[in-house]
Design a protein around this motif. Structure first.
Motif, PDB file in Angstrom:
ATOM      1  N   GLN A   1      55.583  31.708  40.872  1.00 34.79           N
ATOM      2  CA  GLN A   1      55.575  31.409  42.307  1.00 34.79           C
ATOM      3  C   GLN A   1      56.559  32.288  43.074  1.00 34.79           C
ATOM      4  O   GLN A   1      56.335  32.596  44.241  1.00 34.79           O
ATOM      5  N   SER A   2      57.648  32.662  42.413  1.00 37.98           N
ATOM      6  CA  SER A   2      58.643  33.487  43.080  1.00 37.98           C
ATOM      7  C   SER A   2      59.412  34.264  42.017  1.00 37.98           C
ATOM      8  O   SER A   2      59.308  33.981  40.818  1.00 37.98           O
ATOM      9  N   LEU A   3      60.180  35.235  42.464  1.00 36.54           N
ATOM     10  CA  LEU A   3      61.026  35.992  41.551  1.00 36.54           C
ATOM     11  C   LEU A   3      62.172  35.079  41.101  1.00 36.54           C
ATOM     12  O   LEU A   3      62.916  34.568  41.931  1.00 36.54           O
ATOM     13  N   PHE A   4      62.314  34.874  39.798  1.00 41.12           N
ATOM     14  CA  PHE A   4      63.275  33.893  39.291  1.00 41.12           C
ATOM     15  C   PHE A   4      64.376  34.589  38.501  1.00 41.12           C
ATOM     16  O   PHE A   4      64.237  35.739  38.062  1.00 41.12           O
ATOM     17  N   ASP A   5      65.473  33.864  38.298  1.00 37.46           N
ATOM     18  CA  ASP A   5      66.656  34.444  37.660  1.00 37.46           C
ATOM     19  C   ASP A   5      66.366  34.973  36.266  1.00 37.46           C
ATOM     20  O   ASP A   5      66.983  35.952  35.819  1.00 37.46           O
ATOM     21  N   GLY A   6      65.445  34.348  35.562  1.00 37.60           N
ATOM     22  CA  GLY A   6      65.157  34.762  34.196  1.00 37.60           C
ATOM     23  C   GLY A   6      64.719  36.204  34.066  1.00 37.60           C
ATOM     24  O   GLY A   6      64.877  36.814  33.002  1.00 37.60           O
ATOM     25  N   VAL A   7      64.187  36.780  35.142  1.00 38.18           N
ATOM     26  CA  VAL A   7      63.767  38.192  35.107  1.00 38.18           C
ATOM     27  C   VAL A   7      64.524  39.032  36.134  1.00 38.18           C
ATOM     28  O   VAL A   7      64.462  40.265  36.076  1.00 38.18           O
ATOM     29  N   ALA A   8      65.218  38.368  37.072  1.00 38.37           N
ATOM     30  CA  ALA A   8      65.898  39.107  38.139  1.00 38.37           C
ATOM     31  C   ALA A   8      67.395  39.253  37.907  1.00 38.37           C
ATOM     32  O   ALA A   8      68.022  40.160  38.461  1.00 38.37           O
ATOM     33  N   ASP A   9      67.975  38.378  37.087  1.00 48.44           N
ATOM     34  CA  ASP A   9      69.415  38.396  36.834  1.00 48.44           C
ATOM     35  C   ASP A   9      69.730  39.383  35.707  1.00 48.44           C
ATOM     36  O   ASP A   9      69.175  39.287  34.601  1.00 48.44           O
ATOM     37  N   ARG A  10      70.627  40.314  35.974  1.00 46.55           N
ATOM     38  CA  ARG A  10      70.968  41.346  34.989  1.00 46.55           C
ATOM     39  C   ARG A  10      71.516  40.758  33.681  1.00 46.55           C
ATOM     40  O   ARG A  10      71.456  41.412  32.630  1.00 46.55           O
ATOM     41  N   LYS A  11      72.040  39.572  33.738  1.00 39.36           N
ATOM     42  CA  LYS A  11      72.639  38.971  32.547  1.00 39.36           C
ATOM     43  C   LYS A  11      71.607  38.273  31.660  1.00 39.36           C
ATOM     44  O   LYS A  11      71.928  37.868  30.537  1.00 39.36           O
ATOM     45  N   GLN A  12      70.381  38.124  32.161  1.00 41.86           N
ATOM     46  CA  GLN A  12      69.370  37.377  31.428  1.00 41.86           C
ATOM     47  C   GLN A  12      68.600  38.282  30.460  1.00 41.86           C
ATOM     48  O   GLN A  12      68.456  39.485  30.692  1.00 41.86           O
ATOM     49  N   PRO A  13      68.085  37.730  29.363  1.00 39.37           N
ATOM     50  CA  PRO A  13      67.430  38.530  28.316  1.00 39.37           C
ATOM     51  C   PRO A  13      66.223  39.330  28.801  1.00 39.37           C
ATOM     52  O   PRO A  13      65.967  40.423  28.299  1.00 39.37           O
ATOM     53  N   PHE A  14      65.491  38.778  29.774  1.00 43.13           N
ATOM     54  CA  PHE A  14      64.253  39.443  30.190  1.00 43.13           C
ATOM     55  C   PHE A  14      64.425  40.279  31.458  1.00 43.13           C
ATOM     56  O   PHE A  14      63.443  40.653  32.086  1.00 43.13           O
ATOM     57  N   PHE A  15      65.665  40.577  31.818  1.00 40.20           N
ATOM     58  CA  PHE A  15      65.880  41.454  32.971  1.00 40.20           C
ATOM     59  C   PHE A  15      65.293  42.835  32.670  1.00 40.20           C
ATOM     60  O   PHE A  15      65.548  43.422  31.621  1.00 40.20           O
ATOM     61  N   GLY A  16      64.489  43.359  33.602  1.00 38.46           N
ATOM     62  CA  GLY A  16      63.877  44.677  33.433  1.00 38.46           C
ATOM     63  C   GLY A  16      62.693  44.696  32.491  1.00 38.46           C
ATOM     64  O   GLY A  16      62.125  45.767  32.225  1.00 38.46           O
ATOM     65  N   PHE A  17      62.283  43.531  31.979  1.00 38.84           N
ATOM     66  CA  PHE A  17      61.188  43.467  31.006  1.00 38.84           C
ATOM     67  C   PHE A  17      59.822  43.587  31.678  1.00 38.84           C
ATOM     68  O   PHE A  17      58.929  44.273  31.169  1.00 38.84           O
ATOM     69  N   PHE A  18      59.661  42.926  32.828  1.00 40.06           N
ATOM     70  CA  PHE A  18      58.356  42.869  33.493  1.00 40.06           C
ATOM     71  C   PHE A  18      58.246  43.897  34.618  1.00 40.06           C
ATOM     72  O   PHE A  18      59.221  44.164  35.329  1.00 40.06           O
ATOM     73  N   ASP A  19      57.055  44.431  34.766  1.00 35.09           N
ATOM     74  CA  ASP A  19      56.695  45.238  35.936  1.00 35.09           C
ATOM     75  C   ASP A  19      56.177  44.254  36.980  1.00 35.09           C
ATOM     76  O   ASP A  19      55.082  43.700  36.829  1.00 35.09           O
ATOM     77  N   THR A  20      56.981  44.022  38.004  1.00 36.30           N
ATOM     78  CA  THR A  20      56.720  42.924  38.936  1.00 36.30           C
ATOM     79  C   THR A  20      55.940  43.388  40.161  1.00 36.30           C
ATOM     80  O   THR A  20      56.273  44.404  40.771  1.00 36.30           O
ATOM     81  N   ARG A  21      54.925  42.625  40.545  1.00 33.70           N
ATOM     82  CA  ARG A  21      54.124  42.903  41.743  1.00 33.70           C
ATOM     83  C   ARG A  21      54.014  41.625  42.575  1.00 33.70           C
ATOM     84  O   ARG A  21      53.671  40.562  42.048  1.00 33.70           O
ATOM     85  N   HIS A  22      54.284  41.755  43.873  1.00 32.97           N
ATOM     86  CA  HIS A  22      54.180  40.613  44.784  1.00 32.97           C
ATOM     87  C   HIS A  22      52.808  40.616  45.454  1.00 32.97           C
ATOM     88  O   HIS A  22      52.372  41.641  45.989  1.00 32.97           O
TER      89      HIS A  22
END
Length: 668
Positions: A186-207
């Protein structure tokens, strides 16, 4: 009417993919790119992970379904790829449970490749051993193929899975590059947006962007075509149809799911009977839909939405905080997050930011519960006063009996239209033509201008319409618009110079019309206004008017009639307002400018005779002198002979030389 094909409003995966292809709009390039990216993942060792972000109802599942469908049709990928599509309502609190969900799905889709017994064999083991064994079985059964994992509501999944489990998941995918992911949130969440999280930079995100009016109209037309409704398709191509879609658009906020719901009752039979299907749709579908969306929010976020549901426009943070008996700081973060979820939209006005519902239809989730004694739901009232013209509402009231439930809606809509409140219908039309190019506007914008001019009769609306119609060579309709401007009660009664500029502009634009009766009507109306209001006869306006007179001359019969009426009226008005001298000077200046440009293709003798006759008949106490100066000025312009000027006394020669911008006389 033929049976309608089944198009699910809430579960696109239950709709035939071919139907989803038929009604697909706006996101063609995004879809093609996603399919190409996933194809590359299957055919190479470079695996991609896509994440599509958009609020509920934005079309995320529709997009995922088509990615699945198009990849599945590519026969060269059949032996190289397998799918796992997780139920959007399922969640996992550990990587083991996520593996179970994935394996359960592939074992149902491909039972020969992924035996269900492998899954049964891990139950009873400790979690670490079970995770290791199931992971090994999944990889072994997958072999050299790529597993494309379709995962919806990733934001919810990450919310329930601890960070440590996420790290195990990320390590497994990195160590075994056989997975490609298509996810939604539904929205950009910390799990992929926070640099400290494991999946940061993992997904190619499109809105995913909301549908605009054109896309929404196309979607409804495609559904109408599938439903066998050619009349509705044709109606949606009209300006009225477009405006009514715009009404839905303003209420729906560009959410595709809402258009699917509305398509159920937008039929040729229901176009003039919308209250009951609207109420039924609100009660049976929209209410449960929005209530479900509210349940996703935190208690304070729900309170903010509930508060704004009772507001009719944008509200500053201070007012929201006061209404909820809390502080500005305590809700700022919540407002930001609600904006990211697209529950709210914000508008900056000066230093303040105003917040309102991104989808006004959300009000129905509360209005249905809060409205008692069958009182009209105000959102439906708003819809009606945008959907229908005032005359249509009056016609409907004439057909409805006092006991008809719809009558209260139409009565309330008419009451609001006739009140001092801004007219929502006109506001929507003005948005449609805001910032448009008069020379390149489309037919929808022209029709919007026609509607505004017809319904408001305001000088500016009429003037704008006339300008556009001249560009499209619709001269007769343009002239009627200009007559409407000049004849406007508003232009005559407002005690300021601003409305009169509408009339002046209308006349000047009308000079672009071919000479004839149309121009005569406009000119006559202009002169009637000029006779009543001296503001029209400022020096600036007179100069423009006289320039237009020169440019408009022709040899046609209508032109002769025009000037026989216009010239005496002009002189009469100038005398009445004590502006005869200024008028004559302006005429000479403009005449000189035109002749300097070589515009001499007119019967100057006849034209001069008309002016001189009018001056003699309507002149003031010094008319004889003014006529003499005017006549000598024309004689000089025709002959360029200094002798013409020398026949005048010195003081008169100085005046005339100044008007004609001639150098001072040489002294002997």
């Amino acid at each position: 009417m033929p049976d309608r094909p089944f198009i699910s409003h809430f579960s696109p995966q239950r709709t035939e993919a071919e139907l989803l292809e038929e009604i697909h709009v706006q996101r063609h390039e995004l879809l093609a790119e996603a399919v190409s990216t996933m194809r590359g993942s299957v055919l190479s060792g470079n695996k991609h992970h896509l994440l599509f972000i958009g609020p509920r109802g934005a079309g995320k599942t529709h997009l995922v379904r088509l990615i699945h469908h198009r990849l599945g049709k590519q026969t060269d990928l059949a032996d190289k790829m397998r799918f796992a599509w997780l139920n959007e309502d399922e969640t996992a609190t550990s990587f083991l449970k996520l593996l179970i969900l994935i394996y359960r799905d592939v074992s149902q889709r491909y039972p020969q490749d992924f035996p269900a017994s492998d899954l049964q064999s891990i139950f009873g083991l400790d979690a670490d051993t079970a995770r290791e064994r199931l992971g090994e079985r999944l990889l072994k059964n997958l072999g050299p193929r790529t597993l494309v994992v379709l995962m919806e509501n990733l934001d919810s999944l990450f919310k329930h899975m601890p960070e440590g489990e996420q790290r195990i998941w990320r390590a497994f995918v990195q160590n075994h590059p056989v997975f490609a992911t298509v996810g939604t949130a539904q929205s950009l969440f910390d799990g992929v947006a926070d640099r400290k999280q494991p999946f940061f930079g993992f997904f190619d995100t499109r809105h995913l962007t909301p549908l605009d009016v054109a896309d929404a109209t196309l979607l409804l037309k495609k559904i109408a075509h599938l439903n066998g409704q050619p009349e509705l398709v044709a109606f949606l191509d009209t300006s009225t149809g477009h405006a009514r879609v715009k009404a839905i658009h303003d209420l729906a906020g560009g959410n595709p799911r809402i258009y699917l719901i509305f398509s159920d009752f937008l039929t040729p039979e229901s176009l003039d009977d919308l209250v009951r299907p609207f109420e039924e749709t609100a009660d049976r579908q929209l209410t449960s839909y929005y209530q479900e969306r509210l349940r996703w929010l935190s208690p304070q976020q729900q309170e903010i939405i509930q508060f704004l549901c009772h507001q009719r426009g944008g509200v500053p943070v201070k007012n929201i905080a006061e209404g909820l008996f809390t502080t500005h700081n305590s809700i700022t973060g919540q407002l930001r997050q609600l904006g990211e979820y697209r529950y709210l939209k914000s508008t900056k006005v000066g230093r303040e930011v105003l917040y309102e519902l991104a989808e006004p239809l959300m009000r129905l989730a509360l209005q249905i519960k809060d409205t008692h004694d069958k009182k009209p739901l105000m959102l439906i009232v708003d819809f009606l006063r945008v959907w229908y013209e005032r005359e249509e509402i009056v016609q409907h009231l004439g057909k409805l009996s006092p006991s008809d439930a719809a009558r209260a809606y139409f009565e309330e809509a008419l009451k609001l239209i006739d009140s001092d409140e801004p007219n929502l219908r006109h506001e929507i039309f003005r948005k449609m033509v805001s910032g448009f190019d008069p020379e390149n506007c489309d037919e929808i914008q022209v029709e919007a201008l026609r509607t505004l001019a017809k319904e408001t009769a305001k000088p500016l609306d009429l003037l704008t319409l006339g300008l556009v119609l001249i560009g499209k060579e619709s001269y007769d309709e343009a002239s009627k618009a200009f007559v409407g401007v000049i004849s406007s009660t508003e232009a005559l009664t407002v005690n300021s110079g601003f409305p009169e500029c509408y009339a002046v502009g209308a006349f000047l634009l009308a000079t672009g019309l071919p000479p004839g009766k149309d121009l005569l009507r406009v000119a006559q109306a202009f002169m009637q206004l000029a006779d009543k209001n001296p503001i029209v006869f400022t020096d600036h306006v007179k100069a423009l008017y006289c320039e237009s007179v020169v440019r408009s001359l022709s040899e046609s019969v209508e032109s002769v009639q025009l000037w026989h009426e216009l010239i005496p009226a002009t002189v009469k008005a100038s005398v009445k307002h004590d502006m005869l001298t200024s008028l004559l000077i302006s005429m000479l200046v403009r005449l000189k400018s035109s002749w300097d440009l070589g515009l001499k293709n007119l019967d100057t003798t006849q034209w001069q005779h008309l002016w001189l006759s009018a001056l003699e008949n309507q002149g003031d106490g010094q008319a004889e002198l003014k006529v003499l100066l005017y006549q000598k000025g024309i004689d000089y312009l025709q002959t360029k002979d200094e002798v013409v000027l020398l026949s005048l006394p010195l003081e008169q020669r100085k005046i005339l030389r100044s008007v004609l911008e001639l150098p001072p006389e040489n002294s002997a």
